[in-house]
Design a protein around this motif. Structure first.
Motif, PDB file in Angstrom:
ATOM      1  N   PHE A 553      15.754 -39.399  13.583  1.00 50.04           N
ATOM      2  CA  PHE A 553      16.785 -38.555  13.414  1.00 50.04           C
ATOM      3  C   PHE A 553      18.245 -39.336  13.141  1.00 50.04           C
ATOM      4  O   PHE A 553      18.902 -38.947  12.366  1.00 50.04           O
ATOM      5  N   TYR A 554      18.325 -40.592  13.065  1.00 47.80           N
ATOM      6  CA  TYR A 554      19.270 -41.504  12.979  1.00 47.80           C
ATOM      7  C   TYR A 554      19.201 -42.445  11.677  1.00 47.80           C
ATOM      8  O   TYR A 554      19.879 -42.947  11.364  1.00 47.80           O
ATOM      9  N   LYS A 555      17.736 -42.480  11.383  1.00 45.60           N
ATOM     10  CA  LYS A 555      17.407 -43.195  10.111  1.00 45.60           C
ATOM     11  C   LYS A 555      17.005 -42.603   9.032  1.00 45.60           C
ATOM     12  O   LYS A 555      17.118 -43.310   7.761  1.00 45.60           O
ATOM     13  N   GLU A 556      16.161 -41.370   9.250  1.00 37.12           N
ATOM     14  CA  GLU A 556      15.898 -40.701   7.935  1.00 37.12           C
ATOM     15  C   GLU A 556      16.734 -39.695   7.449  1.00 37.12           C
ATOM     16  O   GLU A 556      16.972 -38.496   8.148  1.00 37.12           O
ATOM     17  N   HIS A 561      21.192 -31.935   2.313  1.00 33.36           N
ATOM     18  CA  HIS A 561      22.630 -32.740   2.606  1.00 33.36           C
ATOM     19  C   HIS A 561      22.482 -34.141   2.685  1.00 33.36           C
ATOM     20  O   HIS A 561      23.606 -35.035   2.624  1.00 33.36           O
ATOM     21  N   GLY A 562      21.346 -34.642   2.937  1.00 33.57           N
ATOM     22  CA  GLY A 562      21.075 -36.102   2.860  1.00 33.57           C
ATOM     23  C   GLY A 562      22.006 -36.960   3.943  1.00 33.57           C
ATOM     24  O   GLY A 562      22.515 -37.933   3.939  1.00 33.57           O
ATOM     25  N   ARG A 563      22.068 -36.201   5.228  1.00 32.77           N
ATOM     26  CA  ARG A 563      22.711 -36.647   6.461  1.00 32.77           C
ATOM     27  C   ARG A 563      21.714 -37.015   7.208  1.00 32.77           C
ATOM     28  O   ARG A 563      20.539 -36.549   7.365  1.00 32.77           O
ATOM     29  N   VAL A 564      22.042 -37.978   8.302  1.00 29.75           N
ATOM     30  CA  VAL A 564      21.264 -38.411   9.335  1.00 29.75           C
ATOM     31  C   VAL A 564      22.069 -37.796  10.519  1.00 29.75           C
ATOM     32  O   VAL A 564      23.111 -37.371  10.541  1.00 29.75           O
ATOM     33  N   PHE A 565      21.531 -37.911  11.937  1.00 37.54           N
ATOM     34  CA  PHE A 565      22.577 -37.506  13.161  1.00 37.54           C
ATOM     35  C   PHE A 565      23.497 -38.476  13.242  1.00 37.54           C
ATOM     36  O   PHE A 565      23.337 -39.640  13.511  1.00 37.54           O
TER      37      PHE A 565
END
Lengths: 578, 74
Positions: A553-556, A561-565
């Motif tokens: 969730f922090y990397k992909e 929206h192209g966002r990570v957590f």
């Protein structure tokens, strides 16, 4: 509701039944009662399926009174899935019946010796614990059919299916609805396995001869209830949209927002959403002559449930909930409501958590055991659980166990419990709740989507890190307090938007139970529960490092929206920093 | 410019689910609402390309505009 029923399963010769006064648990209901008893009586490091664990079944403070939509039941224990404290919540007839029988809780302790199964039958005058070996391996629907013949159509039942008997970590505890069908479940955290470990297959609650619970101050109570009902009926969500479309109305908006976990959390949008959304589900149900609006318990004025029939008009299952349609549908790229309804029925009758099973099947799809979108294949996998094959055992232990067995590394769980239908990379607030909830990843423990997505109760931009901690913490407190009251969380839409409805809810609790909470003190009830649960988890060995999301969730980045957590660890640690 | 308009929930009734249509440059969301006859008070949330938007916003080529009533679930 002035007594506690305690059943000790390890007692010599036969289970021992005692009826106690409330003592130190006086004034507690629902989740406050279940988490209170577990915190005080269960060692945090005990084996969840061993002798030291207990299971507590408690109606909410107002369950069984005339307070609208107050029939929620809380079931607590140490969870075999997460290893944390657990409160799993259910609708159905059990809470109001148990409350009218006068019990604030049933506590079941000890462990079944040998393989005998028992049933507990509670009537107005007595409690009997009897042999239930004839029910061994029956599914919930088969079991309730037999119960109906023996005990009639008016009793409320709490039961486990084969999954609970086998100790599977995705097993549920079923509660019957007003039509006496086992459609409502305390679904999360493997609570069915804990009841199974005690050798309890079935609890029959016979309310014959009991009456509606009287509030402490009837005049004020009646007035508050009138305002509360009026508020629920007036709000467009609780008064119109939920009854008409059900909880699955969320599919389209979460999908449009790009936060709908698709293909085992690989994308935030599902192309088939319009085929399985709430609008399509209600239309299909209506065209097949099924009831599209019904309550899960007597006295609910929202009525967000319904029935799902097959194309010939025969009952298949209750109207599948949003999270079920997502788990078995979008997450597995299955866009066929008939398949999803069959999967929902299989979960209910075997006694399995739909969220955990849909996520486990999605992981099996990612591992290549079957293709994404393969509905018939998904049904076959649930058949494996039914037939007790080795792979069925793995699936039935949930998403994390399935991923470990198959070598999959994209595993959307926190504390081994599967996330549900909101991707944290598309809605940061839900990520905060998943990470920090005392329950493991649990959307009901602190739903941020009303503010993150629906503009109800204010607005916090779902893709901005600002204010997510405060929002999640507030919703975790409010949810815990509501879970103690017996009200259904669906009232949140009306009480967040209408201050007079929020006040009417507080007035109902105060006049019903002889309390004097202000609106802030109501939230304090939730805070006390959370602190108690967190202390249990800390003592069980959990640390702040467990309050994190899985690495991917922090990397992909998640499309569209192209966002990570993006919420930092430091911020996550503030949730429990009271 | 090409714009996709999507309606959800009760807003679909007697209207449409999805419409691909053309608008002149600088058309605002409010103008679209007026044209298709959706009063502001029945709208809960407006999205443009999956992100929040308010009625005064000017649309751009290929925008996907979505209107939701006040809704809940879960």
């Amino acid at each position: 509701m002035d007594k506690i029923l305690r059943i000790h399963m390890s007692a010599k010769d036969a289970p021992q039944v005692t009826v106690e006064t409330l003592g130190k648990y006086a004034g507690l209901g629902g989740r406050a009662m279940t988490s209170g008893v577990i915190s005080s009586e269960v060692k945090p490091d005990c084996d969840p399926l061993g002798e030291g664990n207990k299971i507590v079944i408690a109606p909410g403070l107002l369950s069984g009174t005339a307070a609208a939509t107050s029939g929620r039941l809380s079931i607590g224990c140490k969870s075999p899935l997460t290893g944390t404290i657990k409160e799993s919540n259910s609708g159905g007839q059990a809470a109001l019946t148990l409350a009218r029988l006068g019990y604030a809780a049933i506590i079941i302790e000890g462990i079944s010796s040998g393989s005998d199964l028992y049933r507990i039958v509670v009537t107005k005058d007595k409690v009997v614990v009897e042999d239930a070996n004839e029910f061994k391996e029956l599914t919930n629907y088969q079991l309730i059919d037999k119960v109906r013949n023996v005990y009639g159509k008016k009793v409320a039942c709490i039961s486990i299916g084969p999954a609970g008997e086998r100790g599977l970590k995705a097993s549920t505890i079923a509660c019957t609805d007003p039509e006496m069908l086992p459609t409502r479940h305390a679904a999360r955290g493997g609570v069915g396995a804990v009841l199974g470990s005690k050798g309890i297959k079935l609890i029959v609650l016979d309310g014959e001869g009991t009456s509606i619970r009287k509030p402490k101050y009837p005049y004020f109570f009646k007035k508050a209830n009138k305002q509360f009902v009026e508020g629920l009926r007036r709000h467009p969500v609780t008064g119109y949209n939920l009854p008409k479309y059900g909880t699955n109305l969320l599919t389209n908006i979460v999908n449009e927002a790009g936060a709908y976990p698709t293909r085992n959390f690989q994308s935030g949008r599902f192309a088939g959403a319009e085929k399985i959304c709430g609008e399509a589900l209600a239309k299909l149900e209506e065209s097949r002559g099924a009831k599209v609006t019904k309550g899960c318990h007597t006295g609910c004025v929202i009525q967000c449930s319904g029935n799902f029939n097959d194309k010939d008009g025969n009952f298949v299952t209750k109207q599948p909930e949003y999270e079920t349609v997502w788990a078995h549908g979008g997450n597995c790229m299955i866009d066929d409501l008939d398949i999803i309804a069959k999967l929902d029925f299989m979960d209910d009758t075997l006694g399995l958590d739909t969220i955990e099973m849909g996520t486990a099947i999605g992981i099996a799809m990612e591992a290549g055991k079957l293709a994404f979108g393969d509905g018939e294949g998904a049904l076959k996998l649930l058949d494996e659980v039914a037939n007790d094959t080795p792979f069925g055992r793995i699936l039935g232990n949930g998403a994390a166990a399935t991923a470990e067995a198959l070598g999959v590394t994209r595993v959307p769980v926190v504390k081994r419990q599967a996330m549900s239908a909101y991707d944290p990379r598309g809605m940061f607030g839900m990520g905060v709740t998943y990470a920090t909830s005392t329950m493991g990843a649990d959307h009901t423990a602190g739903s941020t989507y009303p503010s993150n997505l629906l503009m109800i109760g204010g607005f916090v931009d779902p893709l901005d890190t600002d204010d997510q901690i405060e929002l999640s913490r507030l919703m975790q407190m409010a949810s815990a307090a509501i879970d103690a009251s017996g009200f259904c969380l669906m009232i949140a839409y009306a009480i967040l938007d209408q201050t007079e409805t929020y006040q009417a809810m507080i007035d109902l609790i105060n006049s019903g139970c002889g309390m004097s909470n202000s609106s802030t003190e109501f939230l304090e009830i939730g805070k006390t529960i959370l602190k108690e649960e967190k202390a249990f988890n800390d003592a069980a060995g959990f640390t702040r490092d467990d309050d994190r999301l899985p690495e991917f969730f922090y990397k992909e980045p998640l499309e569209p929206h192209g966002r990570v957590f993006e919420v930092s660890d430091l911020d996550l640690d503030q949730v429990h920093n009271w | 410019m090409n714009i996709t308009v999507k309606l959800f929930g009760i807003l679909q009734e007697k209207r449409f689910n999805k419409l691909q249509t053309k608008y002149t440059e600088k058309t605002t969301i409010l103008q679209v609402m007026d044209e298709i006859g959706i009063p502001q008070h029945v709208i809960g949330v407006i999205f443009v390309n999956g992100r929040y938007a308010f009625p005064d916003r000017e649309l751009k080529e290929d925008d996907v505009l979505a209107f939701f009533p006040l809704l809940g679930g879960g």
